[in-house]
Motif scaffolding. Structure first.
Motif, mmCIF file in Angstrom:
data_model
loop_
_atom_site.group_PDB
_atom_site.id
_atom_site.type_symbol
_atom_site.label_atom_id
_atom_site.label_comp_id
_atom_site.label_asym_id
_atom_site.label_seq_id
_atom_site.Cartn_x
_atom_site.Cartn_y
_atom_site.Cartn_z
ATOM 1 N N MET A 1 5.468 -16.285 -3.071
ATOM 2 C CA MET A 1 4.911 -15.072 -2.875
ATOM 3 C C MET A 1 3.424 -15.094 -4.043
ATOM 4 O O MET A 1 3.675 -15.581 -5.027
ATOM 5 N N LYS A 2 2.376 -14.401 -3.531
ATOM 6 C CA LYS A 2 1.373 -14.022 -4.409
ATOM 7 C C LYS A 2 1.576 -12.485 -4.924
ATOM 8 O O LYS A 2 2.161 -11.708 -4.390
ATOM 9 N N SER A 3 1.122 -12.422 -6.203
ATOM 10 C CA SER A 3 1.023 -10.969 -6.875
ATOM 11 C C SER A 3 -0.276 -10.535 -7.358
ATOM 12 O O SER A 3 -0.893 -11.347 -7.939
ATOM 13 N N ILE A 4 -0.256 -9.288 -7.546
ATOM 14 C CA ILE A 4 -1.440 -8.587 -8.168
ATOM 15 C C ILE A 4 -1.098 -7.639 -9.254
ATOM 16 O O ILE A 4 -0.379 -6.837 -9.098
ATOM 17 N N LEU A 5 -1.639 -7.989 -10.462
ATOM 18 C CA LEU A 5 -1.309 -6.817 -11.571
ATOM 19 C C LEU A 5 -2.477 -5.642 -11.513
ATOM 20 O O LEU A 5 -3.673 -5.937 -11.614
ATOM 21 N N LEU A 6 -1.899 -4.311 -11.639
ATOM 22 C CA LEU A 6 -2.619 -3.177 -11.573
ATOM 23 C C LEU A 6 -2.761 -2.514 -12.731
ATOM 24 O O LEU A 6 -1.724 -2.020 -13.339
ATOM 25 N N ILE A 7 -3.883 -2.514 -13.514
ATOM 26 C CA ILE A 7 -3.789 -1.687 -14.882
ATOM 27 C C ILE A 7 -5.165 -0.794 -15.157
ATOM 28 O O ILE A 7 -6.115 -1.212 -14.267
ATOM 29 N N GLY A 8 -5.033 -0.104 -15.850
ATOM 30 C CA GLY A 8 -6.029 0.924 -16.018
ATOM 31 C C GLY A 8 -5.597 2.227 -16.332
ATOM 32 O O GLY A 8 -4.502 2.772 -16.699
ATOM 33 N N GLN A 9 -6.422 3.406 -15.946
ATOM 34 C CA GLN A 9 -5.729 4.714 -15.844
ATOM 35 C C GLN A 9 -5.564 5.446 -14.694
ATOM 36 O O GLN A 9 -5.487 4.499 -13.701
ATOM 37 N N SER A 10 -5.671 6.577 -14.515
ATOM 38 C CA SER A 10 -5.356 7.413 -13.395
ATOM 39 C C SER A 10 -5.677 7.131 -12.016
ATOM 40 O O SER A 10 -5.190 6.874 -10.987
ATOM 41 N N ASN A 11 -7.210 6.704 -12.004
ATOM 42 C CA ASN A 11 -7.737 6.148 -10.925
ATOM 43 C C ASN A 11 -7.289 4.746 -10.363
ATOM 44 O O ASN A 11 -7.451 4.469 -8.989
ATOM 45 N N MET A 12 -6.795 3.848 -11.316
ATOM 46 C CA MET A 12 -5.850 2.833 -10.629
ATOM 47 C C MET A 12 -4.561 3.277 -9.944
ATOM 48 O O MET A 12 -3.931 2.821 -9.343
ATOM 49 N N SER A 108 7.051 -14.959 -8.130
ATOM 50 C CA SER A 108 5.671 -14.902 -7.461
ATOM 51 C C SER A 108 4.532 -15.672 -8.300
ATOM 52 O O SER A 108 4.694 -15.564 -9.698
ATOM 53 N N GLU A 109 3.506 -15.707 -7.913
ATOM 54 C CA GLU A 109 2.163 -16.457 -8.687
ATOM 55 C C GLU A 109 1.382 -15.237 -8.708
ATOM 56 O O GLU A 109 0.723 -14.680 -7.798
ATOM 57 N N ILE A 110 0.921 -14.797 -9.786
ATOM 58 C CA ILE A 110 -0.378 -13.852 -9.990
ATOM 59 C C ILE A 110 -1.614 -14.477 -9.896
ATOM 60 O O ILE A 110 -1.965 -15.530 -10.291
ATOM 61 N N ILE A 111 -2.241 -13.829 -8.775
ATOM 62 C CA ILE A 111 -3.387 -14.266 -8.324
ATOM 63 C C ILE A 111 -4.767 -13.577 -8.670
ATOM 64 O O ILE A 111 -5.696 -13.753 -8.398
ATOM 65 N N GLY A 112 -4.388 -12.311 -9.486
ATOM 66 C CA GLY A 112 -5.693 -11.527 -9.747
ATOM 67 C C GLY A 112 -5.146 -10.287 -10.528
ATOM 68 O O GLY A 112 -4.021 -9.810 -10.447
ATOM 69 N N ILE A 113 -6.204 -9.730 -11.121
ATOM 70 C CA ILE A 113 -5.745 -8.373 -11.957
ATOM 71 C C ILE A 113 -6.828 -7.354 -11.388
ATOM 72 O O ILE A 113 -8.054 -7.659 -11.345
ATOM 73 N N LEU A 114 -6.501 -6.227 -11.079
ATOM 74 C CA LEU A 114 -7.464 -5.319 -10.782
ATOM 75 C C LEU A 114 -7.430 -3.956 -11.914
ATOM 76 O O LEU A 114 -6.148 -3.584 -12.509
ATOM 77 N N TRP A 115 -8.505 -3.672 -12.362
ATOM 78 C CA TRP A 115 -8.914 -3.099 -13.635
ATOM 79 C C TRP A 115 -9.477 -1.793 -13.178
ATOM 80 O O TRP A 115 -10.855 -1.784 -12.732
ATOM 81 N N HIS A 116 -9.220 -0.588 -13.605
ATOM 82 C CA HIS A 116 -10.052 0.499 -13.386
ATOM 83 C C HIS A 116 -9.754 1.499 -14.687
ATOM 84 O O HIS A 116 -8.701 2.072 -14.770
ATOM 85 N N GLN A 117 -10.630 1.675 -15.488
ATOM 86 C CA GLN A 117 -10.314 2.630 -16.657
ATOM 87 C C GLN A 117 -11.684 2.760 -17.391
ATOM 88 O O GLN A 117 -12.667 2.127 -17.248
#
Lengths: 282, 282
Positions: A1-12, A108-117
């Motif tokens: 499985m693939k996975s995505i890390l979600l980091i940042g503040q409230s709008n993430m 899983s394999e992490i394939i991306g990071i989404l950042w909003h901060q």
């Protein structure tokens, strides 16, 4: 499985009102809970009890459309109100995100990071030291996750900031946006996503639910094309309308019935009857 | 600060309907989020999007009554549907709970563990091997958390099991309850809490919200007296009614207004006016 890390503040993390958009139920989208995967339901993040719609669900939904045989896992680690200083490599938010990511990486394999901060750094000339702090965080995460070249997607702060409600204090959001764009443009494997035409809740700081759905599509565009997304995508509104009509699979339909029942909106008899119908219609 | 680790399956996570009981807002009760503390709001656990009222909030509330100068942090790690085998020392649930507890221990002292689990082992003669598995988990946690003698409070499975809905499959819950009682009676620093007179949601397996409030009081009685609680407490109903009338502090009142606003139930003007009144009335 693939996975995505979600980091940042409230709008993430997501603060769009849940009732404002059709729900996304998809048995190929998972969320990390207690170190394991569960089928996703929003709110995906749980940093606050008032958490709502963020960009990750529509990102994952369009990902599954384009990867029909695969599943994707979302690792929610965004924290409302957090400043860039609170995302220092040795701070608890970063260490916790790495710890959660490590649980995810067992299966899983992490394939991306989404950042909003950045809203919490949009005043007091904080933009002057933001770039180095962000770069140091990204470098640290790439090392810790052993992911030197996965894409990191950076969302622009809302153009509505600096005007109303809680957003009024974010007077230097344009300066932060310049830094975000600069990092995305100069760093390898970092990409920028515009917030053009996206709108806010009545608080003037949190992106509304429909905007978050669109934002997630833009994040995916940057992720899949590996390029900056600097304008609205033509397909946003059409995609949202089409997805709202998507037929659910049997498992997804049962998931919806289980949710209704678990929240006390169906009797046990109604629940069993509905599930039986779903099974019969297969 | 003191803290409490919450582990087990859905009735520790909480599935009582939120709208069925007055909310508990208390600025001296915190919950662990992203490795840090936030003021508690229910649902405290986030193992599922349908999580609701569990025993921990009333436990913490009565704890703060009896410790007027202190704060308490809750570490939510219960996982719906989990069996005792899934709580093996090397499984992800246990490792994740230890990891969360370690974040909590950076800024707090763990003073107790609340355990409620066994519905998923109430069939197929699983009770025959349950005791050793539970003992091995408890020993492992005491070692990992360096907490050799903190109280571990074990809640009895609901007497309503084996009858209706999803509870129907839990045909051997009485056997599990015997094991839970035996462990609490024989092990040092383990205590048992009766589920007498507690009732279920229409699903026949999840304790309802009012019952969970009472259960939390019983957990606290066992925790504070360090003895088994084998009968209903006389004060349960009175306590719940009295707490519903407790005056909120200024911070708690603002928290309530912030929640209403964040969920879109107040305009910004109404929110600001209400907060201004709260500040003015101080």
């Amino acid at each position: 499985m693939k996975s995505i890390l979600l980091i940042g503040q409230s709008n993430m993390a997501g603060r769009g009102f849940i009732e404002d958009v059709p729900p996304i139920y998809n048995e190929r989208i998972k969320m990390l809970r207690n170190g394991r995967w569960q089928m996703m339901a929003e709110p995906l993040n749980f940093d606050r009890h008032i958490s709502g719609i963020g960009p990750a669900a529509s990102f994952a939904q369009i990902w599954t459309n384009e990867h029909p045989e695969e599943s994707i896992g979302l690792i929610p680690c965004a924290e409302g109100g957090s400043s860039i200083d609170e995302w220092s490599p040795d701070g608890p938010l970063t260490r916790h995100a790495v710890s959660e990511a490590e649980f995810a990486m067992e299966t899983s394999e992490i394939i991306g990071i989404l950042w909003h901060q950045g809203e919490s750094d949009s005043f007091g000339e904080r933009y002057k030291t933001y770039e180095n702090k962000l770069l140091s965080l990204f470098q640290h995460l790439r090392e810790e996750l052993n992911a030197p070249d996965i894409p990191i997607i950076i969302g622009e702060l809302g153009h509505y900031l600096g005007e109303d409600g809680f957003g009024k204090s974010a007077v230097e959001y344009q300066q932060i946006n310049k830094v975000l764009y600069k990092v995305a443009s100069e760093e390898t494997d970092c990409f920028f996503v515009t917030s053009k035409n996206l709108t806010a809740n009545p608080d003037g700081i949190h992106m509304d639910a429909v905007s978050q759905r669109k934002f997630g599509l833009r994040y995916y565009e940057a992720f899949s094309k590996r390029e900056n997304v600097l304008d609205v995508l033509d397909m946003e509104q059409t995609w949202i309308e089409k997805e709202a009509k998507r037929a659910l699979t049997k498992n997804e339909s049962i998931f919806v019935q289980s949710t209704e029942f678990a929240l006390g909106r169906l009797s046990f008899e109604e629940f069993m009857e509905n599930v039986s119908k779903i099974n019969g219609n297969e």
